[in-house]
Design a protein around this motif. Structure first.
Motif, PDB file in Angstrom:
ATOM      1  N   UNK A 113     -34.968  47.104  19.102  1.00  0.00           N
ATOM      2  CA  UNK A 113     -36.991  47.087  18.674  1.00  0.00           C
ATOM      3  C   UNK A 113     -37.647  48.036  19.721  1.00  0.00           C
ATOM      4  N   UNK A 114     -38.201  48.460  19.438  1.00  0.00           N
ATOM      5  CA  UNK A 114     -39.201  49.021  20.513  1.00  0.00           C
ATOM      6  C   UNK A 114     -40.218  47.834  21.368  1.00  0.00           C
ATOM      7  N   UNK A 115     -40.082  48.064  22.526  1.00  0.00           N
ATOM      8  CA  UNK A 115     -41.394  47.094  23.465  1.00  0.00           C
ATOM      9  C   UNK A 115     -42.346  47.142  22.099  1.00  0.00           C
ATOM     10  N   UNK A 116     -42.931  48.036  21.949  1.00  0.00           N
ATOM     11  CA  UNK A 116     -44.160  47.831  21.008  1.00  0.00           C
ATOM     12  C   UNK A 116     -44.148  46.670  19.812  1.00  0.00           C
ATOM     13  N   UNK A 117     -42.744  46.863  19.254  1.00  0.00           N
ATOM     14  CA  UNK A 117     -42.600  45.850  18.288  1.00  0.00           C
ATOM     15  C   UNK A 117     -42.354  45.258  17.831  1.00  0.00           C
ATOM     16  N   UNK A 118     -42.126  44.363  19.208  1.00  0.00           N
ATOM     17  CA  UNK A 118     -41.706  43.262  19.410  1.00  0.00           C
ATOM     18  C   UNK A 118     -42.962  42.921  20.198  1.00  0.00           C
ATOM     19  N   UNK A 119     -43.982  42.831  20.789  1.00  0.00           N
ATOM     20  CA  UNK A 119     -45.228  42.379  21.529  1.00  0.00           C
ATOM     21  C   UNK A 119     -46.120  42.505  20.413  1.00  0.00           C
ATOM     22  N   UNK A 120     -46.497  44.051  19.829  1.00  0.00           N
ATOM     23  CA  UNK A 120     -47.450  44.132  19.373  1.00  0.00           C
ATOM     24  C   UNK A 120     -47.137  43.913  17.495  1.00  0.00           C
ATOM     25  N   UNK A 141     -37.310  40.348  29.310  1.00  0.00           N
ATOM     26  CA  UNK A 141     -35.837  40.831  28.575  1.00  0.00           C
ATOM     27  C   UNK A 141     -34.815  41.271  29.212  1.00  0.00           C
ATOM     28  N   UNK A 142     -34.903  41.306  30.775  1.00  0.00           N
ATOM     29  CA  UNK A 142     -34.392  41.398  32.199  1.00  0.00           C
ATOM     30  C   UNK A 142     -34.297  40.172  32.456  1.00  0.00           C
ATOM     31  N   UNK A 143     -34.232  39.127  32.000  1.00  0.00           N
ATOM     32  CA  UNK A 143     -33.686  37.803  32.332  1.00  0.00           C
ATOM     33  C   UNK A 143     -32.929  37.685  31.430  1.00  0.00           C
ATOM     34  N   UNK A 144     -33.149  37.760  30.233  1.00  0.00           N
ATOM     35  CA  UNK A 144     -32.058  37.756  28.668  1.00  0.00           C
ATOM     36  C   UNK A 144     -30.947  38.766  28.678  1.00  0.00           C
ATOM     37  N   UNK A 145     -31.331  40.128  29.551  1.00  0.00           N
ATOM     38  CA  UNK A 145     -30.058  40.886  30.132  1.00  0.00           C
ATOM     39  C   UNK A 145     -29.234  40.026  30.561  1.00  0.00           C
ATOM     40  N   UNK A 146     -30.231  39.194  32.052  1.00  0.00           N
ATOM     41  CA  UNK A 146     -29.146  38.799  32.566  1.00  0.00           C
ATOM     42  C   UNK A 146     -27.672  38.028  31.954  1.00  0.00           C
ATOM     43  N   UNK A 147     -28.198  37.131  30.876  1.00  0.00           N
ATOM     44  CA  UNK A 147     -27.573  36.319  30.070  1.00  0.00           C
ATOM     45  C   UNK A 147     -26.348  36.650  29.506  1.00  0.00           C
ATOM     46  N   UNK A 148     -27.018  38.381  29.216  1.00  0.00           N
ATOM     47  CA  UNK A 148     -26.503  38.711  28.300  1.00  0.00           C
ATOM     48  C   UNK A 148     -26.262  38.734  26.604  1.00  0.00           C
ATOM     49  N   UNK A 149     -27.804  38.548  26.634  1.00  0.00           N
ATOM     50  CA  UNK A 149     -28.525  38.126  25.091  1.00  0.00           C
ATOM     51  C   UNK A 149     -29.060  38.899  24.868  1.00  0.00           C
ATOM     52  N   UNK A 150     -29.160  40.371  25.854  1.00  0.00           N
ATOM     53  CA  UNK A 150     -30.130  42.020  25.290  1.00  0.00           C
ATOM     54  C   UNK A 150     -29.355  43.003  26.031  1.00  0.00           C
ATOM     55  N   UNK A 151     -30.251  43.993  25.804  1.00  0.00           N
ATOM     56  CA  UNK A 151     -29.628  45.327  27.075  1.00  0.00           C
ATOM     57  C   UNK A 151     -31.251  45.900  26.144  1.00  0.00           C
ATOM     58  N   UNK A 158     -40.234  55.935  25.123  1.00  0.00           N
ATOM     59  CA  UNK A 158     -40.543  54.577  25.277  1.00  0.00           C
ATOM     60  C   UNK A 158     -39.022  54.159  25.609  1.00  0.00           C
ATOM     61  N   UNK A 159     -39.313  52.483  26.276  1.00  0.00           N
ATOM     62  CA  UNK A 159     -38.346  51.669  26.151  1.00  0.00           C
ATOM     63  C   UNK A 159     -38.442  50.854  25.059  1.00  0.00           C
ATOM     64  N   UNK A 160     -37.137  50.407  24.725  1.00  0.00           N
ATOM     65  CA  UNK A 160     -36.169  49.360  23.548  1.00  0.00           C
ATOM     66  C   UNK A 160     -35.451  48.675  23.980  1.00  0.00           C
ATOM     67  N   UNK A 161     -35.228  47.765  22.884  1.00  0.00           N
ATOM     68  CA  UNK A 161     -33.537  45.997  23.483  1.00  0.00           C
ATOM     69  C   UNK A 161     -32.984  46.341  22.462  1.00  0.00           C
ATOM     70  N   UNK A 162     -32.114  45.833  22.516  1.00  0.00           N
ATOM     71  CA  UNK A 162     -30.685  45.137  21.857  1.00  0.00           C
ATOM     72  C   UNK A 162     -31.131  44.014  21.971  1.00  0.00           C
ATOM     73  N   UNK A 163     -30.299  43.108  20.981  1.00  0.00           N
ATOM     74  CA  UNK A 163     -30.149  41.943  20.845  1.00  0.00           C
ATOM     75  C   UNK A 163     -28.560  41.844  20.687  1.00  0.00           C
TER      76      UNK A 163
END
Length: 164
Positions: A113-120, A141-151, A158-163
């Motif tokens: 997801x892009x950050x925009x897609x996720x939040x808006x 998302x950084x907290x999820x990344x620490x838990x190994x659930x997202x990057x 811009x920025x995005x995230x993979x779960x």
């Protein structure tokens, strides 16, 4: 839906710092609870000192009293002069958990997801995290990344995230 004020809000001593230590601790907890509830209801994530002076949760004009903003917990100052702050009525880990629950519930693990897609985005309109400000979204998302659930990833626009 309008904000529902607790009974203490119209009680002048609520706005006067109490001398008894036990009473003051309860008062400070009630102040913080009220302020966080107000910010949550209005989805306020940042506050400026100038805004606070006009904000009814901090300035009760009917009884001519001001809530001491300096004792407010769950905030982080953005500048040295303490003129702007971040309000955290939900911790980043809690937001991350809500986001991940939504991702899992909707079968979107291994999705980017892009950050925009996720939040808006349209898909998240009914979710509590919809409209989450970017600074809090990234921390969540950084907290999820620490838990190994997202990057958190950098994309062309811009920025995005993979779960995971």
């Amino acid at each position: 839906m309008s904000f529902e004020w607790p009974w203490q809000y119209n009680f002048p001593p609520f706005f006067t710092l109490q001398p008894n230590v036990d009473t003051r601790q309860k008062q400070l907890a009630a102040w913080c609870s009220l302020a966080l509830s107000y910010c949550r209801h209005h989805k306020l994530y940042t506050l400026g000192i100038m805004e606070v002076q006009e904000c009814p949760v901090f300035n009760h004009k009917n009884i001519d009293s001001i809530l001491l903003f300096t004792v407010f917990r769950n905030l982080e100052w953005l500048d040295k002069n303490k003129t702007q702050c971040l309000v955290m009525w939900r911790r980043p880990e809690e937001w991350g958990k809500l986001i991940y629950q939504w991702v899992s519930k909707n079968g979107m693990v291994n999705t980017v997801f892009t950050l925009y897609e996720l939040a808006n985005g349209d898909d998240t309109e009914s979710e509590e995290f919809h409209g989450l400000e970017e600074w809090m979204l990234i921390r969540s998302l950084q907290a999820l990344q620490t838990d190994g659930k997202a990057e958190v990833i950098t994309m062309d626009d811009g920025k995005g995230v993979k779960f995971f």
